[in-house]
Scaffold this motif. Sequence first.
Motif, PDB file in Angstrom:
ATOM      1  N   GLU A  40      -3.658   1.235 -32.716  1.00  0.00           N
ATOM      2  CA  GLU A  40      -3.408   0.327 -32.024  1.00  0.00           C
ATOM      3  C   GLU A  40      -3.086   0.251 -30.687  1.00  0.00           C
ATOM      4  O   GLU A  40      -1.385   0.833 -30.898  1.00  0.00           O
ATOM      5  N   SER A  41      -3.009  -0.321 -29.554  1.00  0.00           N
ATOM      6  CA  SER A  41      -2.507  -0.279 -28.906  1.00  0.00           C
ATOM      7  C   SER A  41      -0.981  -0.947 -29.193  1.00  0.00           C
ATOM      8  O   SER A  41      -1.044  -1.753 -29.998  1.00  0.00           O
ATOM      9  N   ALA A  42       0.783  -0.795 -28.428  1.00  0.00           N
ATOM     10  CA  ALA A  42       1.342  -1.641 -28.809  1.00  0.00           C
ATOM     11  C   ALA A  42       2.612  -1.203 -27.993  1.00  0.00           C
ATOM     12  O   ALA A  42       2.535  -0.197 -27.401  1.00  0.00           O
ATOM     13  N   ALA A  43       3.665  -1.946 -28.048  1.00  0.00           N
ATOM     14  CA  ALA A  43       4.581  -2.312 -27.052  1.00  0.00           C
ATOM     15  C   ALA A  43       5.808  -3.358 -28.008  1.00  0.00           C
ATOM     16  O   ALA A  43       5.731  -3.980 -28.488  1.00  0.00           O
ATOM     17  N   PHE A  44       6.896  -2.825 -27.275  1.00  0.00           N
ATOM     18  CA  PHE A  44       8.286  -3.118 -28.302  1.00  0.00           C
ATOM     19  C   PHE A  44       8.449  -2.912 -27.574  1.00  0.00           C
ATOM     20  O   PHE A  44       9.309  -1.358 -26.653  1.00  0.00           O
ATOM     21  N   ALA A  45      10.390  -3.456 -27.803  1.00  0.00           N
ATOM     22  CA  ALA A  45      11.749  -3.187 -26.484  1.00  0.00           C
ATOM     23  C   ALA A  45      12.873  -3.176 -27.270  1.00  0.00           C
ATOM     24  O   ALA A  45      12.628  -3.541 -28.943  1.00  0.00           O
ATOM     25  N   LEU A  46      13.821  -3.007 -26.860  1.00  0.00           N
ATOM     26  CA  LEU A  46      15.216  -2.654 -27.382  1.00  0.00           C
ATOM     27  C   LEU A  46      15.716  -3.709 -26.900  1.00  0.00           C
ATOM     28  O   LEU A  46      16.617  -3.023 -26.021  1.00  0.00           O
ATOM     29  N   GLY A  47      16.554  -4.277 -27.420  1.00  0.00           N
ATOM     30  CA  GLY A  47      17.694  -5.426 -26.895  1.00  0.00           C
ATOM     31  C   GLY A  47      16.746  -6.147 -26.020  1.00  0.00           C
ATOM     32  O   GLY A  47      15.145  -6.425 -26.342  1.00  0.00           O
ATOM     33  N   GLU A  48      17.632  -6.843 -24.821  1.00  0.00           N
ATOM     34  CA  GLU A  48      16.579  -7.951 -24.246  1.00  0.00           C
ATOM     35  C   GLU A  48      16.504  -6.710 -22.848  1.00  0.00           C
ATOM     36  O   GLU A  48      15.254  -6.869 -22.386  1.00  0.00           O
TER      37      GLU A  48
ATOM     38  N   PHE B  96       8.931   0.982 -24.974  1.00  0.00           N
ATOM     39  CA  PHE B  96       8.024   1.438 -25.966  1.00  0.00           C
ATOM     40  C   PHE B  96       7.112   0.735 -25.645  1.00  0.00           C
ATOM     41  O   PHE B  96       6.716  -0.019 -26.436  1.00  0.00           O
ATOM     42  N   LYS B  97       6.102   1.869 -24.424  1.00  0.00           N
ATOM     43  CA  LYS B  97       4.698   1.091 -25.390  1.00  0.00           C
ATOM     44  C   LYS B  97       3.545   2.367 -25.590  1.00  0.00           C
ATOM     45  O   LYS B  97       3.578   3.283 -24.952  1.00  0.00           O
ATOM     46  N   TYR B  98       2.712   2.069 -26.028  1.00  0.00           N
ATOM     47  CA  TYR B  98       1.548   2.748 -26.487  1.00  0.00           C
ATOM     48  C   TYR B  98      -0.018   2.323 -26.095  1.00  0.00           C
ATOM     49  O   TYR B  98      -0.530   0.851 -26.652  1.00  0.00           O
ATOM     50  N   VAL B  99      -0.421   2.936 -24.983  1.00  0.00           N
ATOM     51  CA  VAL B  99      -2.242   2.205 -24.587  1.00  0.00           C
ATOM     52  C   VAL B  99      -3.488   3.121 -24.900  1.00  0.00           C
ATOM     53  O   VAL B  99      -3.257   4.096 -24.559  1.00  0.00           O
TER      54      VAL B  99
ATOM     55  N   GLU C 150      25.053  -2.173 -31.988  1.00  0.00           N
ATOM     56  CA  GLU C 150      23.283  -1.892 -31.686  1.00  0.00           C
ATOM     57  C   GLU C 150      22.639  -0.670 -32.518  1.00  0.00           C
ATOM     58  O   GLU C 150      21.264  -0.935 -32.544  1.00  0.00           O
ATOM     59  N   TYR C 151      23.656  -0.422 -33.482  1.00  0.00           N
ATOM     60  CA  TYR C 151      22.966   1.171 -33.954  1.00  0.00           C
ATOM     61  C   TYR C 151      21.783   0.535 -34.636  1.00  0.00           C
ATOM     62  O   TYR C 151      20.673   1.564 -35.165  1.00  0.00           O
ATOM     63  N   ALA C 152      21.054  -0.598 -35.687  1.00  0.00           N
ATOM     64  CA  ALA C 152      20.045  -0.877 -36.776  1.00  0.00           C
ATOM     65  C   ALA C 152      19.474  -1.391 -36.066  1.00  0.00           C
ATOM     66  O   ALA C 152      18.267  -1.000 -35.903  1.00  0.00           O
ATOM     67  N   ASN C 153      19.167  -1.798 -34.429  1.00  0.00           N
ATOM     68  CA  ASN C 153      17.997  -2.362 -33.653  1.00  0.00           C
ATOM     69  C   ASN C 153      17.835  -0.741 -32.798  1.00  0.00           C
ATOM     70  O   ASN C 153      15.798  -0.392 -33.184  1.00  0.00           O
ATOM     71  N   ILE C 154      18.673   0.209 -32.854  1.00  0.00           N
ATOM     72  CA  ILE C 154      17.942   1.539 -31.427  1.00  0.00           C
ATOM     73  C   ILE C 154      17.560   2.390 -33.515  1.00  0.00           C
ATOM     74  O   ILE C 154      16.786   3.007 -32.795  1.00  0.00           O
ATOM     75  N   LYS C 155      18.220   2.314 -34.437  1.00  0.00           N
ATOM     76  CA  LYS C 155      17.140   2.800 -35.484  1.00  0.00           C
ATOM     77  C   LYS C 155      16.011   2.986 -35.965  1.00  0.00           C
ATOM     78  O   LYS C 155      14.569   3.575 -36.034  1.00  0.00           O
ATOM     79  N   LYS C 156      15.607   1.370 -35.752  1.00  0.00           N
ATOM     80  CA  LYS C 156      14.666   0.825 -36.091  1.00  0.00           C
ATOM     81  C   LYS C 156      13.041   1.189 -35.045  1.00  0.00           C
ATOM     82  O   LYS C 156      12.381   1.262 -34.956  1.00  0.00           O
ATOM     83  N   PHE C 157      13.851   1.075 -33.587  1.00  0.00           N
ATOM     84  CA  PHE C 157      13.187   0.640 -32.421  1.00  0.00           C
ATOM     85  C   PHE C 157      12.639   2.674 -32.408  1.00  0.00           C
ATOM     86  O   PHE C 157      11.488   2.922 -32.275  1.00  0.00           O
ATOM     87  N   PHE C 158      13.311   3.553 -33.041  1.00  0.00           N
ATOM     88  CA  PHE C 158      13.040   4.478 -32.541  1.00  0.00           C
ATOM     89  C   PHE C 158      12.335   4.915 -33.979  1.00  0.00           C
ATOM     90  O   PHE C 158      10.974   6.014 -33.808  1.00  0.00           O
ATOM     91  N   LYS C 159      12.120   4.805 -34.825  1.00  0.00           N
ATOM     92  CA  LYS C 159      11.293   4.654 -35.857  1.00  0.00           C
ATOM     93  C   LYS C 159       9.894   3.755 -35.512  1.00  0.00           C
ATOM     94  O   LYS C 159       8.549   4.804 -35.891  1.00  0.00           O
ATOM     95  N   MET C 160       9.990   2.730 -34.701  1.00  0.00           N
ATOM     96  CA  MET C 160       9.074   2.317 -34.970  1.00  0.00           C
ATOM     97  C   MET C 160       8.128   3.021 -34.084  1.00  0.00           C
ATOM     98  O   MET C 160       7.241   3.460 -33.788  1.00  0.00           O
ATOM     99  N   MET C 161       8.515   3.588 -32.557  1.00  0.00           N
ATOM    100  CA  MET C 161       7.612   4.573 -31.594  1.00  0.00           C
ATOM    101  C   MET C 161       7.871   5.870 -32.692  1.00  0.00           C
ATOM    102  O   MET C 161       6.959   6.276 -32.106  1.00  0.00           O
ATOM    103  N   ILE C 162       8.042   6.592 -33.105  1.00  0.00           N
ATOM    104  CA  ILE C 162       7.553   7.893 -34.718  1.00  0.00           C
ATOM    105  C   ILE C 162       6.533   7.146 -34.801  1.00  0.00           C
ATOM    106  O   ILE C 162       5.794   8.328 -35.247  1.00  0.00           O
ATOM    107  N   ASP C 163       6.533   6.631 -35.856  1.00  0.00           N
ATOM    108  CA  ASP C 163       5.119   5.894 -36.511  1.00  0.00           C
ATOM    109  C   ASP C 163       4.113   5.685 -35.861  1.00  0.00           C
ATOM    110  O   ASP C 163       3.163   6.150 -35.783  1.00  0.00           O
TER     111      ASP C 163
END
Length: 674
Positions: free
Chosen positions: A609-617, A622-625, A650-663
């Motif tokens: 599925e296409s997806a998009a999510f942000a890190l912080g404000e 990351f965008k995947y279309v 911000e480490y927890a958010n960064i770690k989660k951001f990278f996990k979602m991107m890699i997945d």
Amino acid sequence: MKIVFTLLITLGYFQYGFSQDFRFGKVSKEELLEKEHPNDSTADAAVLYREMNTNFDYSQNDGFYLTTDVFERIKIYNKEGFDWANKKVKLYQGSGNSNEEISRLKGYTYFLKSGKIEDEKLRSDGIFEEEATEFLETVKFTMPAVSEGCVIEYKYTITSPFITNIDEYRFQEQIPVNKVALRFTAPEYFNYKMHQKGWVPFRINESGKTRTMHYNTKTEVISGFGAVRQNTKTQRAEVKFMENTYSVSMEHVPALKQEAFTNNIDNYSSSLKFELSYTKFPGSTLEMYTTTWEDVSKSIYDSDAFGDQLKRNNYFDDDIDQLLSGVSNPKEKILKIYEFAKAKMNWNSFVGLYTQEGTKSAYKKGSGNAADINLLLVAMLRYADINANPVLVSTKSNGIPMFPTRNGFNYVIAAVEDGNNTLLLDATIKEGEPNILQPELLNWQGMIVREDRTSSWVSLYPNRHAQQSTMMNLTVNKDDYSITGAAQNRFTGHYALLQRKAYRNANEEEIRKKLEENSGETEISNIEFTNLDKLYQPVALKYDFENFDAVEEIGGKLYFSPLLFLAVDENPFKVEERNYPIDFNYPMKDRYIVTVDIPEGYTVESVPESAAFALGENSGVFKYVINKISGKLQISVEFALNDAVMPAREYANIKKFFKMMIDKEQEKVVLVKA
């Protein structure tokens, strides 16, 4: 520099020993039998005990100087811990005889043989000296007979005349530290500020006592009638004064874990730094040593090996006049002088805040240290009426200066100021461009020092993203399930710098191997670089490839990730929490467009599925279309990090951001037979 290597077998105590267990030479069988660290099973080694003892001694000729005794015992658990059997000791070299020296160096490696404790002595052939810079020498020693399970220990003494510049005392390492002790004792005449660092807290205990110091005085005695005789009389004298002692004792200090995107891990190690604040000797006035950053910049600028180098131009004026003949645009002048300096000068790989050769001699030789080259660049720019000034920098390996001190900096670059804009230039690297500094220099802030002795801080990080744009066309081969394709890449900013440094001087085979290193079972061919030697232009890279392990056939269905080797396959952030910032070096933006030809006889069953999510404000996105277009799949991916450095919170958010991107990047396209 002088090394005194002690061959005596006599075992002794340090002046301030803690217990019999930690006497030099008293390694126990229990320490040797230990298979892993009791509090950290992942540790490759551990500091079982570290003791640092600093006292002031006195010489009739040289006055007060520092004597530091160091004793360390380390357990090696496995082969990955062997590096801890290599020790490097820094020795600062001043003018004349003002040098640090190491003496009384002893070391042993202990191991079990047939159930008995055996040892191997550190000998002179395991000790090496080398010149790191013009003001720094290092003594390296490698412990002998290192094996898994062994224990090493060594001790040595450093004498130093540099009472204002004392190396920090470290209590934390990248391996556990079971016990560490510091004792720093200074006469009442010396008042020190103490700077604590790191996230593991510790307490500084203070005490005082009276000390009696004996020394010899020599006087000349003239006697005799007629014939005059001159004799020297030596007298024994003593002085009593108060000594202030500062001590630290810590146990069970956890390892400081090295993770991805770390600046210099030593910046965050728990440690203590002593800064001389003032001296007050009997019968004399108070002399201040503590300074402000403004005092630091002024004292550096006023040095003969710094500011004076900027006053001279009679050795390059004819060359610059010829270079700039007919040029009136200031920006064009800057680039011409910058490129001229890079072409003319060769860096000798020495860092340095002060010139090594002097700019005039370096210019004639065509080589010098960082200060020789970049102060020369500033002088040339000023000669051309450009508002140029030197910038004091601390490299990443040197650490971040925490308080005002000249020793906090070890490098200098050039800056051109134009209103609110600042252009940073480093002429030591041939691949350099304005505002694109080598990553080792991207260390928070530098200090601009102007001709009128004013100074200000400037960020060393670029304000533009390093960008990679990639277009890739794939064809899935239904016969052998391989994927063939072609890729076109475009790199700007620091990405282009890295490409030039990696491939500019490499041959075709070396380039191919480097490109294939992180590409799985992929063979790359028809490689073509553009603009590797042409600065101020994007670096372009084209190649063809064939991949043999991306497609998996299960029950007649074909599964594959369409990003292939462009996808990140492992999260670089692994620990649960992090206590220091995340340093990406520079903002970055990656854009991929991948087109997949669906093989004849197959149709698409499912796609991610296409997806998009942000890190912080606004720190990252990351965008995947993905779209299906007439027998093809087109995948568009955008990844951006907008901040070069992000705080630990911000480490927890960064770690989660990278996990979602890699997945997301690892998700599969599924093809079925039509």
